[in-house]
Design a protein around this motif. Sequence first.
Motif, PDB file in Angstrom:
ATOM      1  N   ARG A 114       0.876  -1.079  -0.162  1.00  0.00           N
ATOM      2  CA  ARG A 114      -0.054  -0.018   0.177  1.00  0.00           C
ATOM      3  C   ARG A 114       1.036   1.219  -0.077  1.00  0.00           C
ATOM      4  NH1 ARG A 114      -5.518  -0.450   0.780  1.00  0.00           N
ATOM      5  NH2 ARG A 114      -6.218  -2.548   1.306  1.00  0.00           N
ATOM      6  N   ASP A 115       1.918   1.218   0.640  1.00  0.00           N
ATOM      7  CA  ASP A 115       2.886   2.251   0.675  1.00  0.00           C
ATOM      8  C   ASP A 115       3.279   2.625  -0.855  1.00  0.00           C
ATOM      9  OD1 ASP A 115       2.406   2.938   3.257  1.00  0.00           O
ATOM     10  OD2 ASP A 115       4.281   1.863   3.964  1.00  0.00           O
ATOM     11  N   ALA A 116       3.707   1.422  -1.362  1.00  0.00           N
ATOM     12  CA  ALA A 116       4.424   1.709  -2.950  1.00  0.00           C
ATOM     13  C   ALA A 116       3.207   2.097  -3.828  1.00  0.00           C
ATOM     14  CB  ALA A 116       5.062   0.293  -3.257  1.00  0.00           C
ATOM     15  N   PHE A 117       2.014   1.624  -3.258  1.00  0.00           N
ATOM     16  CA  PHE A 117       0.959   2.269  -4.415  1.00  0.00           C
ATOM     17  C   PHE A 117       0.733   3.902  -4.133  1.00  0.00           C
ATOM     18  CE2 PHE A 117      -3.715   3.451  -3.886  1.00  0.00           C
ATOM     19  CZ  PHE A 117      -4.019   3.131  -5.260  1.00  0.00           C
ATOM     20  N   ASP A 118       0.577   4.192  -2.851  1.00  0.00           N
ATOM     21  CA  ASP A 118       0.435   5.564  -2.370  1.00  0.00           C
ATOM     22  C   ASP A 118       1.483   6.283  -3.123  1.00  0.00           C
ATOM     23  OD1 ASP A 118      -1.709   5.051  -1.036  1.00  0.00           O
ATOM     24  OD2 ASP A 118      -0.781   4.932   0.937  1.00  0.00           O
ATOM     25  N   TRP A 119       2.941   5.985  -2.949  1.00  0.00           N
ATOM     26  CA  TRP A 119       3.842   6.662  -3.903  1.00  0.00           C
ATOM     27  C   TRP A 119       3.610   6.812  -5.260  1.00  0.00           C
ATOM     28  CZ3 TRP A 119       6.731   4.758  -7.662  1.00  0.00           C
ATOM     29  CH2 TRP A 119       7.629   5.711  -8.263  1.00  0.00           C
ATOM     30  N   ALA A 120       3.032   5.469  -5.998  1.00  0.00           N
ATOM     31  CA  ALA A 120       2.804   5.816  -7.562  1.00  0.00           C
ATOM     32  C   ALA A 120       1.872   6.648  -7.705  1.00  0.00           C
ATOM     33  CB  ALA A 120       2.510   4.396  -7.865  1.00  0.00           C
ATOM     34  N   ILE A 121       0.631   6.464  -6.753  1.00  0.00           N
ATOM     35  CA  ILE A 121      -0.249   7.814  -7.099  1.00  0.00           C
ATOM     36  C   ILE A 121       0.418   9.297  -6.969  1.00  0.00           C
ATOM     37  CG2 ILE A 121      -2.697   8.906  -6.323  1.00  0.00           C
ATOM     38  CD1 ILE A 121      -2.806   5.997  -7.443  1.00  0.00           C
ATOM     39  N   ARG A 122       1.090   9.342  -5.903  1.00  0.00           N
ATOM     40  CA  ARG A 122       1.663  10.926  -5.903  1.00  0.00           C
ATOM     41  C   ARG A 122       2.625  10.965  -7.151  1.00  0.00           C
ATOM     42  NH1 ARG A 122       2.570   8.974  -0.580  1.00  0.00           N
ATOM     43  NH2 ARG A 122       4.598   8.579  -1.012  1.00  0.00           N
ATOM     44  N   GLU A 123       3.387   9.998  -7.423  1.00  0.00           N
ATOM     45  CA  GLU A 123       4.203  10.278  -8.654  1.00  0.00           C
ATOM     46  C   GLU A 123       3.470  10.538  -9.932  1.00  0.00           C
ATOM     47  OE1 GLU A 123       8.454  10.305 -10.385  1.00  0.00           O
ATOM     48  OE2 GLU A 123       7.490  10.543  -8.270  1.00  0.00           O
ATOM     49  N   ALA A 124       2.471   9.721 -10.210  1.00  0.00           N
ATOM     50  CA  ALA A 124       1.654   9.741 -11.449  1.00  0.00           C
ATOM     51  C   ALA A 124       0.958  11.195 -11.710  1.00  0.00           C
ATOM     52  CB  ALA A 124       0.741   8.643 -11.506  1.00  0.00           C
ATOM     53  N   THR A 125       0.631  11.594 -10.121  1.00  0.00           N
ATOM     54  CA  THR A 125      -0.280  12.912 -10.096  1.00  0.00           C
ATOM     55  C   THR A 125       0.522  14.119 -10.462  1.00  0.00           C
ATOM     56  OG1 THR A 125      -1.748  12.169  -8.565  1.00  0.00           O
ATOM     57  CG2 THR A 125      -1.531  14.500  -8.471  1.00  0.00           C
ATOM     58  N   GLU A 126       1.857  13.977 -10.020  1.00  0.00           N
ATOM     59  CA  GLU A 126       3.029  15.149  -9.899  1.00  0.00           C
ATOM     60  C   GLU A 126       3.660  15.057 -11.246  1.00  0.00           C
ATOM     61  OE1 GLU A 126       7.301  16.348  -8.637  1.00  0.00           O
ATOM     62  OE2 GLU A 126       6.077  15.125  -7.318  1.00  0.00           O
ATOM     63  N   LYS A 127       3.541  13.757 -12.192  1.00  0.00           N
ATOM     64  CA  LYS A 127       4.057  13.971 -13.704  1.00  0.00           C
ATOM     65  C   LYS A 127       3.240  14.126 -14.595  1.00  0.00           C
ATOM     66  CE  LYS A 127       8.255  10.957 -12.836  1.00  0.00           C
ATOM     67  NZ  LYS A 127       8.794   9.887 -13.382  1.00  0.00           N
ATOM     68  N   LYS A 128       1.857  13.840 -14.410  1.00  0.00           N
ATOM     69  CA  LYS A 128       0.884  13.841 -15.271  1.00  0.00           C
ATOM     70  C   LYS A 128      -0.008  15.056 -15.180  1.00  0.00           C
ATOM     71  CE  LYS A 128       1.514   9.794 -17.395  1.00  0.00           C
ATOM     72  NZ  LYS A 128       1.805   9.725 -18.907  1.00  0.00           N
ATOM     73  N   GLN A 129       0.121  15.755 -13.977  1.00  0.00           N
ATOM     74  CA  GLN A 129      -0.680  16.703 -13.596  1.00  0.00           C
ATOM     75  C   GLN A 129      -2.238  16.423 -13.527  1.00  0.00           C
ATOM     76  OE1 GLN A 129       0.460  20.078 -12.134  1.00  0.00           O
ATOM     77  NE2 GLN A 129       1.934  18.538 -11.520  1.00  0.00           N
ATOM     78  N   GLN A 130      -2.635  15.450 -13.244  1.00  0.00           N
ATOM     79  CA  GLN A 130      -3.888  14.712 -13.490  1.00  0.00           C
ATOM     80  C   GLN A 130      -4.429  14.290 -12.256  1.00  0.00           C
ATOM     81  OE1 GLN A 130      -3.791  11.860 -16.486  1.00  0.00           O
ATOM     82  NE2 GLN A 130      -6.104  11.387 -16.357  1.00  0.00           N
TER      83      GLN A 130
END
Length: 212
Positions: A114-130
């Motif tokens: 779940r921690d890795a998932f949370d990181w991926a959501i933050r990372e995708a949000t920052e990179k995609k601005q979505q």
Amino acid sequence: MPFDYKKEYKEFYLPPKAPELVTVPAMNFLAVRGEGDPNQENGAYEQAIGLLYAVAYTIKMSKKGGHKLEGYFDYVVPPLEGLWWQEGIHGVDYSRKQDFQWISLIRLPEFVTRDAFDWAIREATEKKQQDFSPVEFFHWEEGLCVQCMHIGTYDDEPATVAAMQRYAQEQGYVEDFGQSRFHHEIYLSDVRRCKPERLKTVVRHPVRKNVL
């Protein structure tokens, strides 16, 4: 060679064309929930798939970034899957696509916590601005099912489903739709590149022993 779930777990991703029984263990997925006709252009289903793949590839390509996920191994992103149901319907009615409720899924490798998932959501949000808040960490144990490989268009699936129902009954089982038990499809073909009559889809239905 990257780990390929389809090849390593053929019993779940490459079943025969004839129906068979299978017990599916617990797995973790990326998931997005929605409703409506999946064929609607730029609709909720199409948007859900875009969100899922963006997060899935954020995790896969983390190997090239500065954030190292513990236990990471290189892998092929597993195929898109879908859980489908309609209120008041046993199974699904293919003529009423506008009434579909669905959960779109992509399986997660075992190292994704779940921690890795949370990181991926933050990372995708920052990179995609979505906004990736619709994407869930989804833990699911499917259990006993009947399944087979369907070749052809999605609208031709009722014939395959009928064969699965007959097989289940012959083996002493009945379909067992309900909470957390759905019509399940796993999409092995790219609809953009494959002729409709050659599409490969794993179709899976939950079953239970028929107690008379």
